[in-house]
Motif scaffolding. Structure first.
Motif, PDB file in Angstrom:
ATOM      1  N   LEU A  45       0.809  -1.226   0.000  1.00 10.15           N
ATOM      2  CA  LEU A  45       0.000   0.000   0.000  1.00 10.15           C
ATOM      3  C   LEU A  45       0.840   1.273   0.000  1.00 10.15           C
ATOM      4  O   LEU A  45       0.284   2.378   0.022  1.00 10.15           O
ATOM      5  N   VAL A  46       2.161   1.142  -0.036  1.00  3.81           N
ATOM      6  CA  VAL A  46       3.033   2.316  -0.022  1.00  3.81           C
ATOM      7  C   VAL A  46       2.707   3.320  -1.135  1.00  3.81           C
ATOM      8  O   VAL A  46       2.757   4.534  -0.901  1.00  3.81           O
ATOM      9  N   PRO A  47       2.355   2.894  -2.353  1.00  6.04           N
ATOM     10  CA  PRO A  47       2.062   3.889  -3.398  1.00  6.04           C
ATOM     11  C   PRO A  47       0.915   4.843  -3.055  1.00  6.04           C
ATOM     12  O   PRO A  47       0.807   5.911  -3.673  1.00  6.04           O
ATOM     13  N   TYR A  48       0.070   4.494  -2.104  1.00 12.32           N
ATOM     14  CA  TYR A  48      -1.064   5.338  -1.746  1.00 12.32           C
ATOM     15  C   TYR A  48      -0.711   6.373  -0.671  1.00 12.32           C
ATOM     16  O   TYR A  48      -1.534   7.242  -0.365  1.00 12.32           O
ATOM     17  N   VAL A  49       0.475   6.285  -0.090  1.00 14.01           N
ATOM     18  CA  VAL A  49       0.860   7.196   0.992  1.00 14.01           C
ATOM     19  C   VAL A  49       1.152   8.576   0.409  1.00 14.01           C
ATOM     20  O   VAL A  49       1.933   8.701  -0.541  1.00 14.01           O
ATOM     21  N   PRO A  50       0.541   9.635   0.942  1.00 16.78           N
ATOM     22  CA  PRO A  50       0.803  10.974   0.416  1.00 16.78           C
ATOM     23  C   PRO A  50       2.240  11.407   0.652  1.00 16.78           C
ATOM     24  O   PRO A  50       2.835  11.091   1.683  1.00 16.78           O
ATOM     25  N   ARG A  51       2.803  12.107  -0.302  1.00 20.67           N
ATOM     26  CA  ARG A  51       4.179  12.601  -0.187  1.00 20.67           C
ATOM     27  C   ARG A  51       4.187  13.950   0.522  1.00 20.67           C
ATOM     28  O   ARG A  51       3.179  14.623   0.650  1.00 20.67           O
ATOM     29  N   GLY A  52       5.360  14.326   0.978  1.00 15.08           N
ATOM     30  CA  GLY A  52       5.528  15.647   1.559  1.00 15.08           C
ATOM     31  C   GLY A  52       5.461  15.680   3.068  1.00 15.08           C
ATOM     32  O   GLY A  52       5.851  16.674   3.685  1.00 15.08           O
ATOM     33  N   ALA A  53       4.954  14.629   3.703  1.00 19.18           N
ATOM     34  CA  ALA A  53       4.936  14.566   5.163  1.00 19.18           C
ATOM     35  C   ALA A  53       6.184  13.809   5.623  1.00 19.18           C
ATOM     36  O   ALA A  53       7.034  13.433   4.822  1.00 19.18           O
ATOM     37  N   CYS A  54       6.290  13.556   6.907  1.00 19.48           N
ATOM     38  CA  CYS A  54       7.473  12.851   7.416  1.00 19.48           C
ATOM     39  C   CYS A  54       7.277  11.340   7.376  1.00 19.48           C
ATOM     40  O   CYS A  54       7.942  10.605   8.098  1.00 19.48           O
ATOM     41  N   LEU A  55       6.402  10.860   6.521  1.00 22.47           N
ATOM     42  CA  LEU A  55       6.157   9.426   6.390  1.00 22.47           C
ATOM     43  C   LEU A  55       7.246   8.823   5.503  1.00 22.47           C
ATOM     44  O   LEU A  55       7.229   8.960   4.285  1.00 22.47           O
ATOM     45  N   ALA A  56       8.219   8.175   6.126  1.00 29.11           N
ATOM     46  CA  ALA A  56       9.344   7.585   5.408  1.00 29.11           C
ATOM     47  C   ALA A  56       8.920   6.214   4.905  1.00 29.11           C
ATOM     48  O   ALA A  56       8.882   5.236   5.655  1.00 29.11           O
ATOM     49  N   THR A  57       8.553   6.145   3.630  1.00 30.53           N
ATOM     50  CA  THR A  57       7.994   4.912   3.085  1.00 30.53           C
ATOM     51  C   THR A  57       9.083   3.888   2.796  1.00 30.53           C
ATOM     52  O   THR A  57      10.244   4.224   2.557  1.00 30.53           O
ATOM     53  N   ALA A  58       8.665   2.629   2.788  1.00 30.70           N
ATOM     54  CA  ALA A  58       9.599   1.521   2.657  1.00 30.70           C
ATOM     55  C   ALA A  58       9.858   1.182   1.195  1.00 30.70           C
ATOM     56  O   ALA A  58       9.008   1.385   0.327  1.00 30.70           O
ATOM     57  N   ARG A  59      11.041   0.629   0.949  1.00 27.47           N
ATOM     58  CA  ARG A  59      11.343   0.029  -0.346  1.00 27.47           C
ATOM     59  C   ARG A  59      11.879  -1.377  -0.078  1.00 27.47           C
ATOM     60  O   ARG A  59      12.492  -1.639   0.969  1.00 27.47           O
ATOM     61  N   LEU A  60      11.644  -2.273  -1.013  1.00 28.96           N
ATOM     62  CA  LEU A  60      12.076  -3.656  -0.850  1.00 28.96           C
ATOM     63  C   LEU A  60      13.582  -3.758  -0.996  1.00 28.96           C
ATOM     64  O   LEU A  60      14.159  -3.284  -1.973  1.00 28.96           O
ATOM     65  N   VAL A  61      14.225  -4.379  -0.021  1.00 29.72           N
ATOM     66  CA  VAL A  61      15.659  -4.661  -0.058  1.00 29.72           C
ATOM     67  C   VAL A  61      15.857  -6.068   0.492  1.00 29.72           C
ATOM     68  O   VAL A  61      15.631  -6.312   1.680  1.00 29.72           O
ATOM     69  N   GLY A  62      16.236  -7.000  -0.381  1.00 32.98           N
ATOM     70  CA  GLY A  62      16.352  -8.385   0.050  1.00 32.98           C
ATOM     71  C   GLY A  62      14.990  -8.914   0.454  1.00 32.98           C
ATOM     72  O   GLY A  62      13.991  -8.698  -0.235  1.00 32.98           O
ATOM     73  N   ASP A  63      14.933  -9.600   1.589  1.00 36.16           N
ATOM     74  CA  ASP A  63      13.649 -10.111   2.077  1.00 36.16           C
ATOM     75  C   ASP A  63      13.030  -9.190   3.110  1.00 36.16           C
ATOM     76  O   ASP A  63      12.135  -9.584   3.852  1.00 36.16           O
ATOM     77  N   GLY A  64      13.510  -7.952   3.133  1.00 37.91           N
ATOM     78  CA  GLY A  64      12.987  -7.001   4.103  1.00 37.91           C
ATOM     79  C   GLY A  64      12.648  -5.670   3.479  1.00 37.91           C
ATOM     80  O   GLY A  64      12.564  -5.526   2.252  1.00 37.91           O
ATOM     81  N   LEU A  65      12.429  -4.678   4.329  1.00 36.18           N
ATOM     82  CA  LEU A  65      12.044  -3.334   3.915  1.00 36.18           C
ATOM     83  C   LEU A  65      13.027  -2.334   4.487  1.00 36.18           C
ATOM     84  O   LEU A  65      13.420  -2.430   5.657  1.00 36.18           O
ATOM     85  N   ALA A  66      13.416  -1.370   3.667  1.00 35.56           N
ATOM     86  CA  ALA A  66      14.374  -0.357   4.095  1.00 35.56           C
ATOM     87  C   ALA A  66      13.732   1.019   4.054  1.00 35.56           C
ATOM     88  O   ALA A  66      12.949   1.333   3.151  1.00 35.56           O
TER      89      ALA A  66
END
Length: 313
Positions: A57-78
């Motif tokens: 659901l990360v693509p739905y998170v609004p940009r510009g706030a302090c919400l540091a969204t995750a990206r896939l790295v290996g089998d986890g999230l960074a």
């Protein structure tokens, strides 16, 4: 239960020397410094968790706030942040400046959650944390096989709380997912996911895996519950209670419209889930008996001590 205890972790795909690493059977965390002086917070699956972490659901998170969204790295999230320590860690620092730093972070989190809650939920699925809590309250824990410590804890809370208190928790969790009243929620807006900057830079609220559909008060209650638990478990934390009223800072920054009674009930659910997850992913501790008594009091007062002007311990 409030302190993180390091456990063996699966290798993260970061090449730099970790600043910190710790974990439980549910999730492992490794913090490393990036080449440009920032910090990567990598979360991966713990030993008791099957499959990689995802954040659809990360693509739905609004940009510009302090919400540091995750990206896939290996089998986890960074996630990228400008600090290596969470707000939970800073609140164990006795210096008054630490409490002021956390107050700043909570104000940023309140504004960011307000922005997030303007987004309609693109799903009807509740956050995983709410599903875990419901299962525990209803006696159908999702882990298979169910950990012995969770069975023991469940038997104890049934005796200590009685069916009436369990029913109240079930009703409150259902209220937080009431159809027609849900928005996109963070799902685990905790002090452990809130990262103040070490020097300069924005606050980061690590966001991704736990996103789901819920009432806005779920997110507010999760942070309020963390603060209430720390005030109980660590009587002298921060500057001993002087200085900014941290729950008030959060709610004032969020702004009008939140149901404070529902947020207070969500705070109780947060602490109850922390107790359940400790048993599931760390094992039994006699400290859980103390938590059971504490949570019984919180249920009876509907979590009012977690909000400004509420009941005091």
């Amino acid at each position: 239960m409030t302190a993180a205890v390091g456990q063996p972790v699966t290798p993260a795909p970061a090449s730099a020397q970790p600043v910190a690493e710790y974990g439980t059977g549910l999730q492992v965390t490794r913090v490393t410094r990036t080449a440009d002086g920032r910090y990567e917070w990598w979360h991966g699956p713990g030993a008791d968790r099957a499959g990689p972490l995802t954040a659809p659901l990360v693509p739905y998170v609004p940009r510009g706030a302090c919400l540091a969204t995750a990206r896939l790295v290996g089998d986890g999230l960074a996630h990228l942040a400008d600090g290596p320590y969470s707000a939970a860690a800073w609140l164990r620092d006795a210096r008054p400046q630490a409490r002021l730093l956390v107050a700043h972070a909570l104000a940023a989190a309140g504004a960011a959650l307000r922005a997030l809650h303007t987004t309609d939920a693109p799903t009807t699925d509740v956050p995983p944390v709410l599903a875990r809590l419901r299962s525990f309250v209803e006696g159908r824990d999702p882990q298979a096989p169910e950990p012995a410590a969770v069975r023991r804890l469940r038997e104890h809370v049934v005796r200590a709380w009685g069916t009436a208190r369990l029913e109240r928790l079930r009703a409150w969790s259902a209220e937080l997912a009431a159809p027609g009243e849900t928005v996109l929620v963070h799902g685990f807006a905790s002090l452990g996911a809130l990262v103040p900057p070490l020097h300069r830079g924005p606050v980061a609220l690590l966001t991704g895996e736990d996103l789901g559909a819920g009432r806005p008060e779920l997110d507010l209650g999760w942070l309020l519950g963390d603060l209430a638990e720390l005030a109980w478990a660590v009587p002298v934390f921060g500057d001993g209670g002087q200085g900014p009223d941290l729950p008030g800072v959060l709610l004032d920054a969020y702004g009008p419209g939140a149901d404070r009674e529902l947020a207070a009930r969500a705070a109780v659910l947060r602490i109850a889930l922390h107790m359940r997850d400790f048993a599931a992913y760390r094992g039994w501790s006699d400290e859980l008996i103390d938590y059971t008594a504490f949570i019984a009091d919180l249920i009876d007062e509907e979590g009012r001590r977690a909000v400004p002007g509420g009941a005091t311990p």
